[in-house]
Design an enzyme around this catalytic site. Structure first.
Site, PDB file in Angstrom:
ATOM      1  N   HIS A 198      16.368  56.173 -24.933  1.00 50.15           N
ATOM      2  CA  HIS A 198      15.691  57.302 -24.278  1.00 50.15           C
ATOM      3  C   HIS A 198      16.246  57.425 -22.861  1.00 50.15           C
ATOM      4  CE1 HIS A 198      12.263  59.389 -22.330  1.00 50.15           C
ATOM      5  NE2 HIS A 198      11.905  59.776 -23.542  1.00 50.15           N
ATOM      6  N   ASP A 275      12.304  48.336 -24.063  1.00 47.29           N
ATOM      7  CA  ASP A 275      11.532  49.566 -23.941  1.00 47.29           C
ATOM      8  C   ASP A 275      10.684  49.683 -25.210  1.00 47.29           C
ATOM      9  OD1 ASP A 275      10.606  52.137 -24.192  1.00 47.29           O
ATOM     10  OD2 ASP A 275      12.539  53.113 -23.811  1.00 47.29           O
ATOM     11  N   GLN A 278       8.038  53.140 -28.185  1.00 44.90           N
ATOM     12  CA  GLN A 278       7.834  53.516 -29.591  1.00 44.90           C
ATOM     13  C   GLN A 278       7.635  52.287 -30.475  1.00 44.90           C
ATOM     14  OE1 GLN A 278       7.404  56.598 -30.383  1.00 44.90           O
ATOM     15  NE2 GLN A 278       8.307  57.661 -28.633  1.00 44.90           N
ATOM     16  N   LYS A 301       0.968  56.771 -25.759  1.00 41.66           N
ATOM     17  CA  LYS A 301       1.556  56.768 -27.103  1.00 41.66           C
ATOM     18  C   LYS A 301       0.874  55.734 -27.989  1.00 41.66           C
ATOM     19  CE  LYS A 301       6.082  57.929 -25.198  1.00 41.66           C
ATOM     20  NZ  LYS A 301       6.404  59.310 -25.540  1.00 41.66           N
ATOM     21  N   CYS A 439      14.828  63.838 -25.134  1.00 47.29           N
ATOM     22  CA  CYS A 439      15.171  62.903 -24.042  1.00 47.29           C
ATOM     23  C   CYS A 439      16.088  61.790 -24.523  1.00 47.29           C
ATOM     24  CB  CYS A 439      13.923  62.312 -23.400  1.00 47.29           C
ATOM     25  SG  CYS A 439      12.931  63.540 -22.577  1.00 47.29           S
TER      26      CYS A 439
HETATM   27  N1  PMP Z   1      11.199  55.297 -24.015  1.00 46.26           N
HETATM   28  C1  PMP Z   1      10.984  55.818 -25.227  1.00 46.26           C
HETATM   29  C2  PMP Z   1      11.646  55.177 -26.412  1.00 46.26           C
HETATM   30  C3  PMP Z   1      10.156  56.915 -25.371  1.00 46.26           C
HETATM   31  O1  PMP Z   1       9.949  57.442 -26.584  1.00 46.26           O
HETATM   32  C4  PMP Z   1       9.533  57.477 -24.240  1.00 46.26           C
HETATM   33  C5  PMP Z   1       8.637  58.689 -24.350  1.00 46.26           C
HETATM   34  N2  PMP Z   1       9.130  59.708 -25.153  1.00 46.26           N
HETATM   35  C6  PMP Z   1       9.775  56.886 -22.998  1.00 46.26           C
HETATM   36  C7  PMP Z   1      10.599  55.808 -22.918  1.00 46.26           C
HETATM   37  C8  PMP Z   1       9.124  57.410 -21.752  1.00 46.26           C
HETATM   38  O2  PMP Z   1       7.747  57.242 -21.816  1.00 46.26           O
HETATM   39  P1  PMP Z   1       6.806  57.851 -20.686  1.00 46.26           P
HETATM   40  O3  PMP Z   1       7.181  59.290 -20.558  1.00 46.26           O
HETATM   41  O4  PMP Z   1       5.428  57.662 -21.223  1.00 46.26           O
HETATM   42  O5  PMP Z   1       7.073  57.083 -19.443  1.00 46.26           O
END
Ligand code: PMP
Length: 480
Positions: A198, A275, A278, A301, A439
């Protein structure tokens, strides 16, 4: 429509009706407020249900919460129809159709347990924490620190001092980049990431590399969406300082083999950040078994509130890291000659935290534990297999990401229709998916794409909802 049975249910229903002016919400299940503890003498901690110190404590951190009572592992399958009653937002009409929420990778809906914890906190315990000389400050601090203990056990961390509350995954990664990274990554050093990350797990490292004169190295993907093991191993070397890996890809659903990947990185002398944005919502996590140095995730999430997240870090590393943001809470003494700072986790929690958010996240963790994380994973695995097979029946539909053991993130493109067209068509059917780059532009580029449609599952989704998705995709294809 069910008859509201409590003022809270009535409130939720009326807000929902106002927001969705097309018609009343289909059925907002009744919500029973949690029983309020007796706050008479002796005082009782509302969060832990434990007696609290009678002596007022100033500038205190409470004792670590008691270990949880051993629970028998939950048996059997989840009753999805019963579970859906816990989530008021799922019971509404969108564009005249019952909402089908398949945008869980972006954010999940919240159970009554979480909404109730927020309501309860703001209705009764609301106070700033750690500094108060009064009962509400003590109750709020206790609730906040109890939530930290819940997250500690949820991740299998050794101590609550290893749990830092952040705004979310993005902030947790930036915190590590700007503290650990700035101190320990120098010119010519290397940071290893994978092609499926991401942007939140790419951009902070790119910025750090630019600032420090370090080099970003990228482990490539194969056609199924897996990191090529030999290529990853080849990138690790004596200059590798940090490896940043997704637990689960937010576009491909791939679950990375973290155990061996972390062990290899450690052999090369590197630290590893995972990270878990997910990963934590779908899979049991044990940071000690993984031997992860850092693990980050977002509350929203994980069926919890927005604006709250977690950074886990091994205590020894957190001790070595300089503070991040400066301000109240994180200091020990302040003078014009120089300051001293508290230890972790407070060292990294400058200013007023999202106190209610942490309490809500604690309630989400309790909720998931009640369902059973193994059961959640098993239920989602079956739903994912069903979804993959069902989507594959649509002619002209190309699924992206076919790694064995993937989680329920089903990303696809449809011949002759843009992802935006498909997303808009599904919205007309009340089906919420996401279309765009998610993203993760490099990951999509790997498969020759700049955008795709992503439907992402949670344990509260049903096979009937997947059938409705497939039927709607077919309509999108026909242009009907
Ligand atoms: N890493 C991953 C794998 C994600 O899916 C996301 C959110 N789509 C993020 C980081 C960022 O999360 P947040 O916007 O809640 O900080």
């Amino acid at each position: 429509m069910t008859t509201p049975e409590s003022p809270e249910t009535e409130l939720v229903t009326s807000i929902a009706n106002e927001l969705y002016a097309e018609g009343p919400v289909a059925a907002v299940p009744a919500w029973e407020p949690p029983p309020l503890p007796d706050l008479s003498d002796p005082p009782v901690s509302p969060a832990a249900g434990l007696p609290m110190d009678a002596t007022p404590r100033f500038y205190f951190l409470p004792d670590p919460p008691p270990p949880p009572a051993p629970q028998p592992p939950p048996a059997g399958l989840l009753d999805v129809h019963a579970i859906r009653q816990d989530f008021p937002a799922l019971h509404q009409q969108v564009n005249g159709k019952p909402l089908i929420w398949l945008d869980n990778a972006a954010t999940t809906h919240k159970p009554h347990a979480v909404i109730g914890a927020l309501l309860e906190f703001y209705s009764r315990d609301n106070s700033n924490i750690h500094r108060g000389a009064h009962a509400l400050a003590e109750r709020a601090t206790d609730a906040f620190e109890t939530a930290r203990g819940k997250v500690q056990r949820f991740l299998g961390a050794e101590s609550p001092e290893e749990i830092i509350f952040t705004r979310g995954t993005t902030e947790g990664i930036n915190l590590v980049a700007q503290t650990y990274g700035r101190r320990f990554v120098g010119p010519g050093d290397e940071i290893v990431v994978t092609e499926l990350e991401h942007h939140s797990n790419l951009v902070p490292w790119q910025m750090l590399c630019e600032e420090q004169g370090a080099v970003l190295r990228v482990a490539p993907l194969d056609d199924a969406g897996q990191v090529v093991p030999e290529e990853y191993e080849r990138l690790l070397g004596p200059r590798t300082r940090l490896v940043a890996l997704a637990h689960v890809s937010n576009v491909l659903g791939t679950v990375l083999p973290l155990g061996p990947m972390i062990a290899q990185a450690h052999q090369a002398g590197a630290r590893v950040l995972v990270d878990g944005a997910q990963g934590a919502p779908h899979l049991p996590v044990d940071v000690r078994a993984l031997d992860a140095d850092f693990y980050v995730f977002s509350g929203h999430k994980l069926y919890g509130p927005t604006g709250i997240g977690v950074l886990y870090g091994k205590r020894a590393l957190l001790e070595e890291m300089p503070p991040w943001q400066g301000g109240g809470n994180m200091i020990d003494t302040v003078s014009f000659e120089g300051n001293t700072y508290k230890g972790p986790p407070v060292k990294f929690e400058a200013g007023t935290a999202h106190i209610a958010g942490a309490v809500g996240l604690g309630a989400a963790v309790d909720y998931l534990n009640r369902l059973g994380r193994e059961r959640i994973a098993a239920c989602e695995e079956a739903l994912t297999a069903y979804g993959m097979a069902a989507l594959a029946t649509v002619p002209g539909l190309r699924l992206i990401g076919a790694a064995p053991g993937k989680v329920g993130i089903l990303t696809f493109v449809l011949a002759g229709r843009t992802p935006q067209e498909v997303g808009a068509r599904l919205d007309r059917e009340g089906i919420a998916v996401r279309s765009g780059h998610h993203c993760a532009q490099p990951a999509l580029r790997r498969y020759g794409l700049t955008a795709a449609v992503r439907s992402s599952l949670a344990f509260y989704n049903t096979r009937e909802e997947i059938d409705a998705l497939v039927a709607a995709v077919r309509k999108a294809q026909r242009g009907s």
